[in-house]
Design an enzyme around this catalytic site. Sequence first.
Site, mmCIF file in Angstrom:
data_model
loop_
_atom_site.group_PDB
_atom_site.id
_atom_site.type_symbol
_atom_site.label_atom_id
_atom_site.label_comp_id
_atom_site.label_asym_id
_atom_site.label_seq_id
_atom_site.Cartn_x
_atom_site.Cartn_y
_atom_site.Cartn_z
ATOM 1 N N HIS A 390 0.835 -1.183 0.474
ATOM 2 C CA HIS A 390 -0.025 0.278 0.275
ATOM 3 C C HIS A 390 0.902 1.222 -0.292
ATOM 4 C CE1 HIS A 390 -4.498 -1.143 0.243
ATOM 5 N NE2 HIS A 390 -3.371 -2.235 1.377
ATOM 6 N N LYS A 581 -9.659 14.038 3.699
ATOM 7 C CA LYS A 581 -8.466 12.062 3.940
ATOM 8 C C LYS A 581 -7.991 12.792 4.861
ATOM 9 C CE LYS A 581 -7.254 14.041 -0.641
ATOM 10 N NZ LYS A 581 -7.368 12.580 -1.045
ATOM 11 N N ARG A 582 -7.394 11.879 5.157
ATOM 12 C CA ARG A 582 -5.797 11.980 6.043
ATOM 13 C C ARG A 582 -5.717 13.366 6.232
ATOM 14 N NH1 ARG A 582 -5.601 8.257 11.218
ATOM 15 N NH2 ARG A 582 -4.074 9.045 11.664
ATOM 16 N N LYS A 587 -0.040 14.573 0.817
ATOM 17 C CA LYS A 587 -1.445 14.848 0.228
ATOM 18 C C LYS A 587 -1.417 16.182 0.243
ATOM 19 C CE LYS A 587 -4.093 10.496 2.212
ATOM 20 N NZ LYS A 587 -4.536 10.083 1.571
ATOM 21 N N THR A 689 -8.358 6.277 -3.242
ATOM 22 C CA THR A 689 -10.009 5.508 -3.762
ATOM 23 C C THR A 689 -11.028 7.128 -3.198
ATOM 24 O OG1 THR A 689 -10.100 4.912 -1.210
ATOM 25 C CG2 THR A 689 -9.605 3.473 -2.563
ATOM 26 N N LYS A 693 -14.905 8.007 -5.052
ATOM 27 C CA LYS A 693 -16.160 8.291 -4.439
ATOM 28 C C LYS A 693 -16.263 9.540 -4.775
ATOM 29 C CE LYS A 693 -14.123 6.284 -0.393
ATOM 30 N NZ LYS A 693 -13.556 6.747 1.022
#
Length: 843
Positions: A390, A581-582, A587, A689, A693
Amino acid sequence: MLNEILGATARSEDIGTRTAAGDAPARPGWTAPAKPASGDPVADLREAILAKLAYAIGKTPETARERDWFAATALALRDRIVDACMDGRSTSIPNKRVYYLSLEFLIGRLLSDAMNNLGLVDTTRRALRDLGIELGDVEAAEPDAALGNGGLGRLAACFMESMASLSIPAIGYGIRYDHGLFKQSLEDGWQKEAPETWLAEGNPWEFVRPEATYTIGFGGHVTMSAISDGVIRRHWHPAETVRAVAHDVPVVGWRGKHVNTLRLWKAEANSPLELAQFNGGDHVGAVAARSKVEAISRVLYPSDSSESGQELRLRQEYFFTSASLQDLVSRHVAERGDLRSLPDHAAIQLNDTHPAIAVPELMRILLEDHGLAWEDAWHITTHTLSYTNHTLLPEALETWPVELMERLLPRHMQIIYLINWMHLEEQGRHGRADAAQLASVSLIDEANGKRVRMGHLAFLGARRVNGVSALHTDLMRSTVFKDLHALDTDKIVNKTNGITFRRWFHNCNPELTKLAVEVVGERVLDDPEALLGLADYAADSAFQARYAAMRTSRKEALAKVVAENSGIVVDPSALFDTQIKRIHEYKRQLLNVIETVALYQAIKAEPHKDWTPRVKIFGGKAAPSYVQAKLIIKLACDVAKLVNSDPDIAGRLKVVFLPNYRVSLAEAIIPGSDLSEQISTAGMEASGTGNMKLALNGALTVGTLDGANIEIRDHVGADNIFIFGLDAAGVQKRAAEPDYAARAIAASPRLSAALDFIEAGGFSPEERGRFQPIVDDLRHNDRYLLTVDFDDYWRVQREIDAAWIDKASWWKKAILNTARMAWFSSDRSMREYADDIWRVKVG
Ligand SMILES: *Cc1c(COP(=O)(O)O)cnc(C)c1O
């Protein structure tokens, strides 16, 4: 599956009843006990709920709280799930089962899943309404099962739902944490963590299975004995033991055709207390040992793609892996007799390296408990296990100190050494004895004080190793696993992630689903590919109007959620720009925040210009020990405070940080989002992911060429996505250049001005230096190349401002996104795993 749901657990005592190897014994049949049925489904369910309320909860309708109604409804539906095990399927043993081992399952609420998959949403709504209860209130009373941190755990939950929907016989294995991911609140913009208590009032979905209990050992020593043929056997004598007790949650698939099990292990002490000690007056000491042992399933580790774990974490990993393997091995022995056929009847998937200890543990069980020879045990192991990687971020690649492994799992460490010795010997035989190359493929990292590389261990023990997007899989082959890949070029395969459409489309966006059904027909509920039919209507102004009306209604609902959770009033006609998101530096929420600062400055400079109104919505948790991530949350909140109250801005820019991002909040935010921020540094997000969505629900993506964004662009079309920034190769190249950050800042007046304003205390007048660590990092380090991508990000955002004004073109793009996202269904992912990795029949 039926008998698994109903509690028939294979146990070693059953071995005597086996038939010839490979010939599964028939199980006794089962028929549902007769229930009173009026022929009216609403009345029947209403009576069932009332009966549960009275006899299982002990409440009357007058005294019942929302939470009681939820429990009664869940119990009534759970009965239907058990019944669903009956319909249309035999009770015979499946030829092959998938075992999905994951330390995390980020499930969320289960009521709407269960109702929808059983086709009982309307029936339940009406049954409750008869009783004066609103379904929405009952749904809201269910706590999220937050047994995961983020994407990895949510993927496991999507996969479980898809396997049930595809009738793939599967058991998910994980830990039944007393406390899931922490509850986040914001106090003056600072993240505060509080324990999460989803089990405080019990869990109506689960069945406790005390008969499925296994003993897990830790520590101790290893002895040797010679057996008759001169072979030496080793025996592990653990110093401590703990019991793993199964708790089963049924997972019902679409249209109730198939039910699988999620089996979660709870840690229990062998004896509840030391009675002698208690009687001697030491009341606290008498339960202390129990408390220590049971800490194993107490709480989920709240780290995500970061930081190495502690001893308790390793205990959790071994605890659930060992219990799961013991369970599946004894089931196999009871059903098939001979362990040599395990690879024919079981496919074990390791979700990341957290269960990688499965490699030596399965070997240990086969060698010690079942007396197999090493070669046979290794053949079985490497033909049963597969491993999903991952992340390639070096700080997130799991390693454990050899010293800790030797102390906690001495027998496993011996097995790991032997696997490694044989593996390195083989390299020598193939003439690959170059020291650097051997060091890179060794299971032991000698450079950092001797640590076991769990990724390498999982790689060697697996039949297949997969990445989770095309780019990520390519990078696995060319970077972290380069030398191992060269030894076996067929082993690494790609399996791009997916999401279950039942939750992320049907349940979270019934209005869009209804629209899709009206246009392309009911079959869209069973076959996501039918969504492609929507593309024919993308430019149809009447359909666009309906699609836009759907979005407006979802945005009004989201605006309410925003007001309730933050007190901020937002205008549903503005562009809703979402990053959920986290919180992690890779990110790049910070890129978004700094662009917000630059936009604020630009509006201030030209307040009369015709700016496109925007609402920037942020949500996400930071790991409690991740100082920089928490400071980024504080910056976002401080920016929000100034921007939202500035009269010059006049509401054209609003910034919202929604606290406690979780599955149920995602379900509210996603359908009301116009723009999806997927802006990680290229090469660092394995898949994502959340991107899927949002695009499925018709948000346009602004993103880098990272993870699954690339495949999303390939599917929705380059005209219908906003791409910016360096690609992965560009990042690698630029990161090698000296002073890239300083040079990028010097070249961008807009970025310089934004950083100067933050540094001067523009958002923290009461504490000027508050954000100095953020600015310093960008000026002197900037590992995530935020400064390098900034100007292109600004450019693409202004392109988006212009695109929003042309509504016909915007809605066309949005509709094409929904129409073309079908491929990202986790049903497609699961079919690919079933065909290529597990070799198990679908349906
Ligand atoms: C989907 C999801 C994630 C993963 O989001 P990414 O944007 O892919 O990181 C994390 N948390 C929750 C609650 C989710 O639903």
